[in-house]
Every structure is written in structure tokens, then in C-alpha cells.
Design a protein around this motif. Sequence first.
Motif, short mmCIF file in Angstrom:
data_model
loop_
_atom_site.label_atom_id
_atom_site.label_comp_id
_atom_site.label_asym_id
_atom_site.label_seq_id
_atom_site.Cartn_x
_atom_site.Cartn_y
_atom_site.Cartn_z
N ILE A 67 -7.67 -8.99 -9.15
CA ILE A 67 -8.44 -7.74 -9.05
C ILE A 67 -8.14 -6.82 -10.23
N THR A 68 -9.08 -5.93 -10.49
CA THR A 68 -8.87 -4.80 -11.41
C THR A 68 -9.18 -3.53 -10.61
N ARG A 69 -8.98 -2.40 -11.25
CA ARG A 69 -9.29 -1.14 -10.56
C ARG A 69 -10.79 -1.01 -10.31
N GLU A 70 -11.59 -1.77 -11.08
CA GLU A 70 -13.05 -1.69 -10.91
C GLU A 70 -13.56 -2.72 -9.90
N SER A 71 -12.69 -3.60 -9.41
CA SER A 71 -13.14 -4.64 -8.49
C SER A 71 -13.73 -4.04 -7.22
N ASN A 72 -14.62 -4.82 -6.61
CA ASN A 72 -15.30 -4.35 -5.40
C ASN A 72 -14.42 -4.59 -4.17
N PHE A 73 -13.23 -4.01 -4.20
CA PHE A 73 -12.33 -4.07 -3.05
C PHE A 73 -12.22 -2.67 -2.46
N ILE A 74 -11.80 -2.60 -1.20
CA ILE A 74 -11.67 -1.30 -0.55
C ILE A 74 -10.58 -0.48 -1.24
N LYS A 75 -10.78 0.83 -1.17
CA LYS A 75 -9.90 1.78 -1.87
C LYS A 75 -8.43 1.59 -1.46
N GLU A 76 -8.18 1.46 -0.15
CA GLU A 76 -6.80 1.35 0.34
C GLU A 76 -6.10 0.14 -0.27
N PHE A 77 -6.82 -0.97 -0.38
CA PHE A 77 -6.26 -2.21 -0.91
C PHE A 77 -5.86 -2.02 -2.37
N LYS A 78 -6.76 -1.44 -3.17
CA LYS A 78 -6.47 -1.28 -4.60
C LYS A 78 -5.35 -0.27 -4.83
N GLU A 79 -5.33 0.80 -4.03
CA GLU A 79 -4.28 1.80 -4.20
C GLU A 79 -2.90 1.18 -4.00
N GLY A 81 -2.14 -7.31 -17.86
CA GLY A 81 -2.86 -6.17 -18.43
C GLY A 81 -3.47 -5.34 -17.32
N GLN A 82 -4.81 -5.22 -17.37
CA GLN A 82 -5.51 -4.41 -16.37
C GLN A 82 -5.78 -5.19 -15.08
N GLU A 83 -5.42 -6.47 -15.06
CA GLU A 83 -5.72 -7.32 -13.91
C GLU A 83 -4.44 -7.71 -13.18
N ARG A 84 -4.54 -7.86 -11.85
CA ARG A 84 -3.39 -8.28 -11.06
C ARG A 84 -3.77 -9.43 -10.15
N ASP A 85 -2.87 -10.43 -10.07
CA ASP A 85 -3.01 -11.48 -9.06
C ASP A 85 -2.20 -11.06 -7.86
N VAL A 86 -2.88 -10.89 -6.74
CA VAL A 86 -2.18 -10.43 -5.53
C VAL A 86 -2.49 -11.38 -4.38
N ARG A 87 -1.49 -11.57 -3.51
CA ARG A 87 -1.73 -12.29 -2.26
C ARG A 87 -1.64 -11.28 -1.13
N HIS A 88 -2.47 -11.48 -0.12
CA HIS A 88 -2.38 -10.56 1.01
C HIS A 88 -2.53 -11.30 2.31
N ILE A 89 -2.02 -10.68 3.35
CA ILE A 89 -2.19 -11.18 4.71
C ILE A 89 -2.85 -10.06 5.51
N LEU A 90 -3.92 -10.42 6.18
CA LEU A 90 -4.64 -9.47 7.03
C LEU A 90 -4.49 -9.88 8.49
N ILE A 91 -4.09 -8.94 9.34
CA ILE A 91 -4.09 -9.20 10.77
C ILE A 91 -4.90 -8.09 11.46
N GLN A 92 -5.87 -8.52 12.23
CA GLN A 92 -6.75 -7.57 12.91
C GLN A 92 -6.30 -7.38 14.35
N PRO A 93 -5.98 -6.15 14.76
CA PRO A 93 -5.60 -5.89 16.15
C PRO A 93 -6.75 -6.25 17.09
N GLU A 94 -6.40 -6.75 18.24
CA GLU A 94 -7.43 -7.11 19.21
C GLU A 94 -7.75 -5.92 20.12
N ILE A 95 -9.00 -5.86 20.54
CA ILE A 95 -9.42 -4.82 21.49
C ILE A 95 -9.64 -5.49 22.83
#
Length: 460
Positions: free
Chosen positions: A245-257, A287-301
Amino acid sequence: MKANIILIALLFIFTGIHAQDSTTSNSERIKVDGVAVVIGKNIVLDSDIDKFKKELENRMEGAKLNITDCEILEEIMTQKLLAHHAVVDSVLVSEAEVNSQVERNISYFAQQLGSMEAVVEYYGFTDEEDLREELYTIQNEQLLIQREKESITEKIDVTPEEVRNYFNNLEKEGNLPEFSAEIELAQIVKTLKPSEEETNRVIDKLNEIKKDVEDGYSFRLKAIINSDDPAVSGNGPGAGGLYSITRESNFIKEFKEVAFSLDEGEISEPFESGFGFHIILVEKIKGQERDVRHILIQPEISQEELDASMDELTKIRSQILSGEITFEEAVAKYSDDITTKNNQGLILNPQTNDTHFDLTRMDPNLYSKVSSLKPGEITVPFYDEVRGESKMHKIIMLKSKNETHVANFIDDYEKIQELTLQKKEEETIEDWAKDKIEDTYIKINEDFKKCDFNKNWKKQ
């Protein structure tokens, strides 16, 4: 017809370059034959014209196709000319932007055809990687064309007099457009939220995974086992939780921050977004790009929470229908949606930024719920969700409906203004193309030199 041709040209380039005829088998893919035209370093194949024509026929749903091969070729040539000069003018398109568009297109195709495997088979590719490579090339060219067009037309505007003249000319020629039926909608939303206990369970789970990784476990394997991100088990971006990703990537704000606040090798604390809760590992900073790994867990309702929300909206709807409370009062009192709560529930059309929706261009799911309503009628409560934002139950009221009608200068001024601007931009690009043709290398196959083009492609 001209505007339709241009629109379909773009759609064709997006979806049709590698597409096979749906009536043919994989072994009978359309043959890539001779070169029709060379423009700069770009080429147009004979088969591109055939596929463009098939795309037109499919989209016109049996209506008579009144366009020649030469007219089709000229539209494709104009796109190639724009792409060529975008490169000459050093128009910048980032890899992250292209990948973002590729992902969006693949998601759309997969949704339409049912699965990634169906997309690969339908479009005649060998595998998903083959599909992604082709889409990358197409999307990169499309972004170049788009940027070049924007640079050519960025200063163009229209005056009220020009709008009036455009309307009068259409009226004089008997060519006033017919506008489709439009509706206005208002909603009451009850957002679905997980319990505090479920939220704490998810955060504890992510902290546990973080500690395991810091003790030497593989983040990639932890992602494959635990992440709710559907891309984690695929072969493209997101496989094993990895994104570039870069700061211009189409990712959500929280993720990039969070991603850009970490050092290389650092793992974040659990954080929340509209998708759920995440942790991020920064694997590489380039440089301006980062390789990141993430884990997402969605709470159940829980089902109890879902039932309670649905029951509440059912009661609110009954109160409105019985006259105990108005829809607008119920919006102010009960709705959780901050974007419509202070606007009497009126939904803004993201395509036009006003409150009117063209019935023929609505999201099919929404259309199925509201198309049969009469003004003042309300849907039954239903489940909805906005990807990356929230899950909810809602009811929708049809506020108003304008039937299909011939353009009226007063009532449809904004639409006519938009058409006037669009025409002026098209004329500007036509003039630009006529000028650029003179200093661009163009070679036309003998078979097409007989074409009577509008522009001087043959440089005679």
C-alpha cells in the motif's frame, strides 16, 4: 448515438478485450489476427473491432446496430491516441491505483458471474494470475486516458446562455432527450453492534495472536487460520494477509494511519474499523510503499440482537402507518444514520450528489425493494450492510416519484447543464485529437484506408 458509442468504448476496453463470445467454448476463442492500426506505440487489432461490435450488440439487446466498422475503429483510435499522449505528457499513474481498480473490477465480475473460477473461464484466461495481468494492462491504460482527458478539459465550463442555446437547438431539431423515471427515498436505520463481551473476546484473540507472532510464530499462517478477510486464501493481493500500500491506496483511513505509524517489523495493537478489528505487521518499507500483513476478525452479532433490532423497526413502522408519529419525526427520534438523520432521512445519490435516483440505474437490490412502492409507502424492515462500514436494519419510504418525461428547461436545468458541458468537453477532445494526429506516428492497414474518417488519421 455518439455519446453511447464513447461510453461503450470505455466499457469494452474494461470488459471486452480478452472476452470470448459466450456462445463459444474455450477451444474456440476469438482469433487474434492482423494489426488494423498503429498509433504511437499502441496497436489496434482487427479482432478488437469485432469484439467491440459484439459488445455493442449485446448492450443494445437486439436493437438494430447502426454503426460501421470504420466508425468503431475511429473511436478506438481516439482512445489509443489519448493513451499515447498521456505517456508523452508524463501523466502519472501509481501501481497502487491500478491494483485498486483491478481489485474493484475483479470483485464486480466475480459478483456478476458467481465466482472467480467462473470469471476466469468466461473471459477465456488460463488462470487468475493471467486474468490479473491482463486487467492490470487494461486498467493502467484506462487511467492514463482518464488523466489525459481531465488535463485537456479541466478548465472547461458552460454559461447559462450556452445551456439555453443547447436546449433551444435540441428543441428546434426535435431531439430533446427523454429522462427516465426518478425517485426520492428516505430511511430509518438501526445500526447493528456487537455486545461488549463479544468485542472484548475479539480484542483478546488478536492480542493472543500478536504475542504468538512476537514469540516466533508465522504471521502468514496465523492470518490464513484466523483472518476473516476473504482475500487471505486467494492468490492475489491479500493472500496470506499481505498487501502493498501507499498513502494514496484505496484502503480505509484507519488501516493506512496505523500502517504508516509503524516501523519495519513492528506489529500494531488491535484497532477497529468498519470491517471489524485488525492487527497489522509491517514487513517491508520500500520508499513510499509498504508491504503489510494484517489479520481481520469480525465480531459476531447474536441472533437475539438481530431479532431485537428487527422488532424495534417493525414497531416504528407500525406507529408511522397508524399516524401515531410521522416518518420525519421517527427519523429524528430513532434513526442511527448520521448522514440522513438531520435531513429527514433523505438518501443522497452518490453518483449525482442530489436526492434523486434514476430507477434504471439503481443498485438491483435496492431497486427490488422500492420499485413497486407508491409515494408515501414504506418497505418492511430488511437487513443491509455497507462494506467496510456498518451492518444495519432499515426501512425506506418512497418520498416522491417523477415519471419518464421529455426534457423541460426549468425542471431539468441541471441535467441539461450537464449535457451541455459533456458536449463541450467532447468537442474539445475532438479538436485536441485533430491537432495531435498531425505529430503522431500513425500507420493504417490497407484494408482500412478506404474508411471515411471524421478526423485526418490518413494525413492526406
